[in-house]
Scaffold this active site. Structure first.
Site, PDB file in Angstrom:
ATOM      1  N   GLU A 408       0.841  -1.192   0.000  1.00 13.82           N
ATOM      2  CA  GLU A 408       0.000   0.000   0.000  1.00 13.82           C
ATOM      3  C   GLU A 408       0.879   1.247   0.000  1.00 13.82           C
ATOM      4  O   GLU A 408       1.775   1.382   0.843  1.00 13.82           O
ATOM      5  CB  GLU A 408      -0.901   0.033   1.240  1.00 13.82           C
ATOM      6  N   CYS A 409       0.649   2.135  -0.912  1.00 16.58           N
ATOM      7  CA  CYS A 409       1.308   3.439  -0.998  1.00 16.58           C
ATOM      8  C   CYS A 409       2.825   3.280  -0.967  1.00 16.58           C
ATOM      9  O   CYS A 409       3.422   2.851  -1.948  1.00 16.58           O
ATOM     10  CB  CYS A 409       0.795   4.364   0.113  1.00 16.58           C
ATOM     11  N   GLY A 410       3.505   3.597   0.138  1.00 15.17           N
ATOM     12  CA  GLY A 410       4.942   3.410   0.194  1.00 15.17           C
ATOM     13  C   GLY A 410       5.351   1.977  -0.059  1.00 15.17           C
ATOM     14  O   GLY A 410       6.398   1.701  -0.669  1.00 15.17           O
TER      15      GLY A 410
END
Length: 542
Positions: A408-410
């Protein structure tokens, strides 16, 4: 008949806007409560990992994120209304939010005992109260105010402490306070919100404090809401920030004098009255001698243990002949944006979480059924990530075997081939054949509802699979369609139900997206993903 609301006393700290001083006041109050011997559970309104990490570090206990919009697993709609806090009490809480709050009310280990393997009856402490820090302005939220600090306080039936940024302001502070005290959102149905007091922050001098006190006196008398604090700029800690919010707790707390912060709160805020109006006692128990002796200086620098950062599952669902699925979770300086409830939710779904570091370890833990990469700041550690070729090789070998991996994201950035940062390209894991660039401006920010692509997680699609969460990132994929052999994960919508875009990338058993899923708004997704992990283990060990 609706179940009663949570009975744990407490308060919700709401401000006039961002940078009103909510976080500083919350941290000071938590330090003061600890020195008084009170056991406080802390929480943050909305999707903010960094503030919640500060809360966890100061209390030594997990800090929840409470959100009235993200806690539901349903499609968004422009006609969706926030739950109303009706007459005679607050509305019934959504099931997901109730589960989060109930975890907060469970007995906890003392700060010095968080490394104990198993809690025992003699070392558990029952929380005295909950302190919830709001987000942005008091009434700011998603569509029609859903998810706002005021909305959460109304649903929980907890009183509000109104924080006013009085910097550069004199008599006008009364008009600002009156507007916030009397504003009635549509979801409140003419039922007044409960305010336990007012605190002014950014007070510049003794003369400024007298002016604010005199200006607020008529309003405090007519409303019955007392002025509880005048917090000076002098003595307040400086909390540095970067592009995704405050600098992380692990970087700031070693230099933070907790005793001085507690004394700043005690000297400028009437905490006895605050606690009485919140329904909590003013003193629970004397602190242990060694804790009192250490209170004047910051504790030694130490990593936050998983026991202190995450809730334990209420029930693992493990049968006598059932081994829990072992899920490896990236957890270090680069990957630390994970909700405190996620390991508990996974435990209730018959999984156990084990941490590993993509920065330091050569490979993930052995015998894992799947790997999860949460968000964080991989861009701050891009050089170390690129240098860890052993981890990269181990991950590629596991992906070739079909091990499920989700970022997720990073964590999504880490799954990509590379990250472009200040004109220099850094190798990431290379599990997904796409790249991203970190920009100077926000790429996306806001609540999100997402429907899983029909050909992804097929075991979950007896009915449409919806999750809720948020996105907030400066990085974005380089402008190009997804590479051959790749597909998106989600159909992304905003809080009003407006379609935004197809999001994410998946290839084989590896998948990632910019979306941060809220655990109690994505329980069906995690159940389906764990089913894929179980199938992988079964194929490896028939």
């Amino acid at each position: 008949m609706p179940r009663p609301q949570p009975s744990l006393p407490g308060l919700v700290i709401g401000g006039t806007g961002s940078n009103s001083g909510k976080t500083t006041l919350t941290l000071a109050l938590l330090c003061a409560l600890h020195e008084r011997g009170l056991v406080a559970r802390a929480a943050k309104t909305g999707p903010d990992y960094i503030d919640a990490a500060f809360h966890a570090a100061l209390t030594g206990q997990p800090a929840a994120n409470l959100d009235t919009w993200m806690c539901r697993e349903s499609a968004p709609s422009p006609t969706e209304r926030p739950l109303s806090a009706g007459a005679g009490g607050s509305a019934r809480l959504p099931a997901g939010l109730r589960r989060v709050f109930e975890r907060m009310a469970l007995p906890e280990l003392p700060l010095e005992d968080t490394t104990t393997a198993l809690p025992t009856s003699h070392n558990l402490l029952v929380p005295d109260m909950v302190v919830i820090e709001g987000a942005m302005g008091l009434f700011d939220g998603g569509h029609k105010g859903a998810g706002s600090t005021a909305h959460l306080a109304g649903l929980l039936g907890l009183p509000l402490l109104l924080v006013l940024n009085a910097g550069g302001m004199g008599q006008s502070v009364a008009a600002l306070a009156e507007g916030f005290l009397h504003h009635r959102p549509a979801w409140a149905k003419n039922k007044p919100l409960s305010f336990l007091g007012i605190v002014c922050t950014h007070v510049g001098s003794a003369r400024h404090a007298d002016l604010l006190r005199q200006s607020l006196a008529p309003l405090c008398k007519s409303s019955g809401v007392p002025l509880l604090g005048l917090m000076p700029r002098q003595g307040a800690p400086t909390l540095p920030a970067r592009h995704l919010g405050l600098v992380e707790a692990r970087e700031v707390l070693p230099d933070l004098d907790r005793h001085a912060l507690a004394q700043w709160a005690e000297s400028h805020c009437t905490i006895d009255m605050l606690l009485q109006r919140a329904g909590a006692g003013t003193l629970r128990r004397p602190l242990p001698a060694h804790t009192t002796a250490q209170a004047s200086t910051p504790p030694p620098t130490a990593p936050i243990t998983l026991a202190a950062r995450f809730f334990s599952p209420a029930s693992t669902g493990k049968g006598r002949d059932t081994r829990p699925l072992r899920i490896g979770m990236a957890w270090d300086e680069a990957f630390s944006f994970c909700y405190a409830d996620l390991p508990a939710l996974l435990g209730e779904l018959k999984a156990e979480v084990v941490a590993f570091s993509p920065l330091r370890d050569n490979a993930p833990p052995r015998h894992c059924a799947g790997l999860y990469f949460p968000g964080g700041y991989p861009e701050l550690h891009a050089g170390r990530i690129a240098a860890n070729t052993s981890m990269r090789s181990a991950l590629h070998a596991l992906a070739a075997q079909g091990m499920p991996m989700y970022g997720e994201c990073g964590g999504y950035m880490y799954l990509m081939r590379s990250l472009m940062l200040h004109g220099q390209e850094y190798a990431m894991s290379g599990l997904l054949p796409c790249s991203c660039t970190l920009g100077q401006n926000k790429a996306a920010l806001g609540y999100r509802a997402a429907q899983a692509q029909a050909d992804w997680l097929p075991t979950a699609h007896s009915r449409p699979l919806w999750v809720r969460g948020h996105e907030f990132h400066y990085a974005q994929e380089q402008p190009a369609p997804l590479p051959a052999g790749c597909s998106p994960l989600w159909q992304l919508h905003d809080s009003q139900g407006r379609f935004l875009r197809a999001d994410g990338c998946r290839k084989g058993s590896v998948a990632g997206s910019w979306l941060h899923c809220y655990p109690e708004g994505s329980r069906r997704f995690w159940r389906a993903w764990l089913a894929g992990c179980a199938a992988y283990i079964a194929a490896q060990d028939p």
